[in-house]
Design a protein around this motif. Structure first.
Motif, short mmCIF file in Angstrom:
data_model
loop_
_atom_site.label_atom_id
_atom_site.label_comp_id
_atom_site.label_asym_id
_atom_site.label_seq_id
_atom_site.Cartn_x
_atom_site.Cartn_y
_atom_site.Cartn_z
N PRO A 72 0.81 -1.23 0.00
CA PRO A 72 0.00 0.00 0.00
C PRO A 72 0.84 1.27 0.00
CG PRO A 72 -0.07 -1.06 2.16
CD PRO A 72 0.60 -2.02 1.23
N ILE A 73 2.03 1.22 0.57
CA ILE A 73 2.92 2.39 0.58
C ILE A 73 3.38 2.71 -0.83
CG2 ILE A 73 5.12 3.30 1.41
CD1 ILE A 73 4.70 1.52 3.93
N VAL A 74 3.81 1.68 -1.55
CA VAL A 74 4.27 1.87 -2.93
C VAL A 74 3.11 2.31 -3.82
CG1 VAL A 74 5.16 0.65 -4.97
CG2 VAL A 74 6.22 0.29 -2.73
N ASP A 75 1.93 1.75 -3.60
CA ASP A 75 0.76 2.14 -4.40
C ASP A 75 0.42 3.61 -4.16
OD1 ASP A 75 0.53 -0.38 -5.46
OD2 ASP A 75 -1.12 -1.02 -4.15
N HIS A 76 0.42 4.03 -2.91
CA HIS A 76 0.11 5.42 -2.60
C HIS A 76 1.13 6.36 -3.22
CE1 HIS A 76 -1.53 8.82 -0.45
NE2 HIS A 76 -0.39 9.05 0.17
N ALA A 77 2.41 5.98 -3.13
CA ALA A 77 3.46 6.81 -3.72
C ALA A 77 3.28 6.89 -5.24
CB ALA A 77 4.83 6.24 -3.38
N GLY A 78 2.98 5.77 -5.87
CA GLY A 78 2.79 5.78 -7.33
C GLY A 78 1.64 6.67 -7.75
N GLU A 79 0.57 6.67 -6.97
CA GLU A 79 -0.57 7.53 -7.27
C GLU A 79 -0.22 9.00 -7.17
OE1 GLU A 79 -3.41 6.23 -4.44
OE2 GLU A 79 -3.84 4.32 -5.46
N ARG A 80 0.75 9.33 -6.32
CA ARG A 80 1.14 10.71 -6.12
C ARG A 80 2.38 11.10 -6.94
NH1 ARG A 80 -1.49 13.17 -2.06
NH2 ARG A 80 -1.04 14.93 -3.45
N GLY A 81 2.89 10.20 -7.77
CA GLY A 81 4.04 10.51 -8.61
C GLY A 81 5.35 10.58 -7.85
N VAL A 82 5.46 9.80 -6.77
CA VAL A 82 6.64 9.81 -5.90
C VAL A 82 7.24 8.41 -5.86
CG1 VAL A 82 7.44 10.14 -3.51
CG2 VAL A 82 5.72 11.69 -4.49
N ASP A 83 8.57 8.32 -5.85
CA ASP A 83 9.26 7.04 -5.68
C ASP A 83 9.73 6.89 -4.24
OD1 ASP A 83 9.03 6.26 -8.37
OD2 ASP A 83 10.91 7.24 -8.93
N ILE A 84 9.63 5.67 -3.70
CA ILE A 84 10.16 5.35 -2.38
C ILE A 84 11.58 4.82 -2.56
CG2 ILE A 84 9.91 3.97 -0.29
CD1 ILE A 84 7.72 6.04 -0.64
N VAL A 85 12.55 5.49 -1.92
CA VAL A 85 13.94 5.06 -2.01
C VAL A 85 14.37 4.53 -0.65
CG1 VAL A 85 14.57 6.56 -3.92
CG2 VAL A 85 14.77 7.43 -1.59
N ILE A 86 15.06 3.40 -0.67
CA ILE A 86 15.50 2.72 0.54
C ILE A 86 17.01 2.87 0.68
CG2 ILE A 86 15.63 0.52 1.75
CD1 ILE A 86 12.76 1.49 1.44
N GLU A 87 17.44 3.42 1.80
CA GLU A 87 18.88 3.51 2.05
C GLU A 87 19.41 2.16 2.50
OE1 GLU A 87 22.21 5.68 4.89
OE2 GLU A 87 20.11 6.29 5.06
N ASN A 88 20.58 1.80 1.99
CA ASN A 88 21.20 0.52 2.34
C ASN A 88 21.98 0.57 3.65
OD1 ASN A 88 22.87 2.10 0.22
ND2 ASN A 88 24.43 0.79 1.14
N CYS A 89 21.49 1.33 4.61
CA CYS A 89 22.10 1.41 5.94
C CYS A 89 21.83 0.12 6.70
CB CYS A 89 21.53 2.61 6.70
SG CYS A 89 22.26 2.85 8.33
N VAL A 90 22.79 -0.36 7.47
CA VAL A 90 22.64 -1.61 8.19
C VAL A 90 21.75 -1.46 9.42
CG1 VAL A 90 23.91 -3.54 9.23
CG2 VAL A 90 24.94 -2.23 7.35
N MET A 91 21.80 -0.31 10.07
CA MET A 91 21.02 -0.04 11.29
C MET A 91 21.24 -1.12 12.34
SD MET A 91 19.85 2.90 10.82
CE MET A 91 18.74 3.11 12.19
N GLU A 92 22.53 -1.38 12.61
CA GLU A 92 22.91 -2.40 13.57
C GLU A 92 22.42 -2.09 14.98
OE1 GLU A 92 25.70 0.89 13.42
OE2 GLU A 92 24.90 -0.42 11.83
N GLY A 93 22.19 -0.82 15.29
CA GLY A 93 21.71 -0.44 16.61
C GLY A 93 20.28 -0.85 16.89
N TRP A 94 19.54 -1.25 15.87
CA TRP A 94 18.17 -1.71 16.05
C TRP A 94 18.09 -3.18 16.45
CZ3 TRP A 94 15.22 0.79 11.32
CH2 TRP A 94 14.91 2.12 11.64
N HIS A 95 19.20 -3.91 16.37
CA HIS A 95 19.19 -5.33 16.72
C HIS A 95 19.90 -5.50 18.06
CE1 HIS A 95 19.88 -9.65 16.57
NE2 HIS A 95 18.99 -9.72 15.60
N PRO A 96 19.38 -6.30 18.95
CA PRO A 96 19.99 -6.42 20.28
C PRO A 96 21.42 -6.94 20.27
CG PRO A 96 18.30 -8.11 19.96
CD PRO A 96 18.16 -7.14 18.84
N ASP A 97 21.82 -7.65 19.21
CA ASP A 97 23.17 -8.18 19.12
C ASP A 97 24.01 -7.48 18.06
OD1 ASP A 97 22.83 -10.22 21.12
OD2 ASP A 97 21.59 -11.31 19.67
#
Length: 306
Positions: A136-161
């Motif tokens: 639904p996020i991609v569909d909403h963005a497409g309807e509004r002429g916007v692309d969703i871009v994902i950063e390839n950050c690891v975000m290691e601080g979000w995992h307990p280990d």
């Protein structure tokens, strides 16, 4: 290609103040931080009046940026759409939709976020969940002429280990997310400490890069011999302190910037290369952050010709 920076490094400055500084230093674009409010996570900021941005405010923002001959390259809201808490997850999704609407109103082509992760589930379970979450996020963005871009950050601080907390850290996962209609906000710094050559990884996927970030990384291999790839395991009081590398502004780390920019050029990328300043050496005060941005500009300007 244009040169810009992510405004999150200056959370206490107004967008107008940041735009004036950017123009004076020769930057051409801003990746505008669009978190709903300042939180306790570092390198976030709220430089747009979201979630309730009026038409008048939209016009004022466009005028503020436009009078300095700057473009807004993307709206930045890097949070966890797969958050394990249902209430938090719903809030992230709601704000992502808000950012998409704000981008459409401002004529901004992309909104940046993460895939994220539920740390209590396997990778396979998370990927299956994400296929449902992002539709639904991609569909909403497409309807509004916007692309969703994902950063390839690891975000290691979000995992307990300290393991990857954002399932977008490798080309294998890029191919998976492209199948969902998502695009890449390419950042070479994360690849370096993951043991992936950033230029080799980039070349096959330039046509899926809608936005790019310029962050450097300084590696300390002798420390890795003690901790291993996941980093400090005993007495790790800061979840973001891996112990054997740190982020730097471009020119103060080990990223091959001529190689990265050349690969982007050769692949036909004509978007914005946006400096993401998370350098602890050139941080701590707004003045030092600005000095760090000047260093980044001096490093990249000869490669990204205006």
């Amino acid at each position: 290609m244009k040169l810009g920076f992510l405004t999150a490094c200056l959370p206490g400055r107004t967008l107008g103040e940041i735009a004036a500084f950017a123009a004076a230093q020769g930057f051409e674009a801003l990746e505008v931080a669009a978190w709903p409010a300042l939180g306790d996570r570092p390198f976030t900021a709220a430089h747009l009046p979201l979630p309730e941005m009026t038409d008048r405010q939209t016009d004022e923002i466009a005028e503020t940026v436009g009078k300095h001959d700057l473009a807004i390259s993307s709206l930045a809201y890097y949070d966890n759409p797969l958050h394990p808490d249902a209430r938090e997850r719903a809030a992230v999704h709601e704000h992502l939709h808000t950012c998409i609407d704000a981008a459409a109103a401002l004529g901004v082509p992309t909104v940046g976020t993460f895939v994220g992760r539920h740390p209590g589930r396997t990778v396979a379970e998370n990927l299956a969940d994400a296929e449902t979450v992002f539709a639904p996020i991609v569909d909403h963005a497409g309807e509004r002429g916007v692309d969703i871009v994902i950063e390839n950050c690891v975000m290691e601080g979000w995992h307990p280990d300290g393991y990857p907390g954002n399932l977008a850290y490798s080309p294998e996962l890029w191919e998976w997310m492209f199948s969902l209609g998502l695009y890449l906000n390419y950042d070479p710094s994360h690849l370096m400490w993951m043991g992936i050559d950033p230029v080799t990884a980039l070349r096959p996927y330039v046509d899926r890069v809608r936005h790019a970030q310029a962050k450097d990384v300084e590696l300390f291999p002798e420390r890795r011999h003690r901790y291993g790839w996941p980093g400090i395991a005993v007495g790790r009081t800061d979840p973001w302190d891996v112990g054997w590398w740190r982020y730097r502004v471009p020119g103060r780390g080990q990223v091959d910037w001529p190689g990265v920019v050349d690969a982007l050029h050769e692949g036909g990328f004509s978007g914005v290369l946006s400096v993401e300043h998370e350098d602890p050496v050139w941080g701590g005060t707004p003045d030092r952050v600005e000095d760090g941005l000047r260093i980044a500009h001096r490093t990249l300007r000869p490669l990204v010709t205006p």
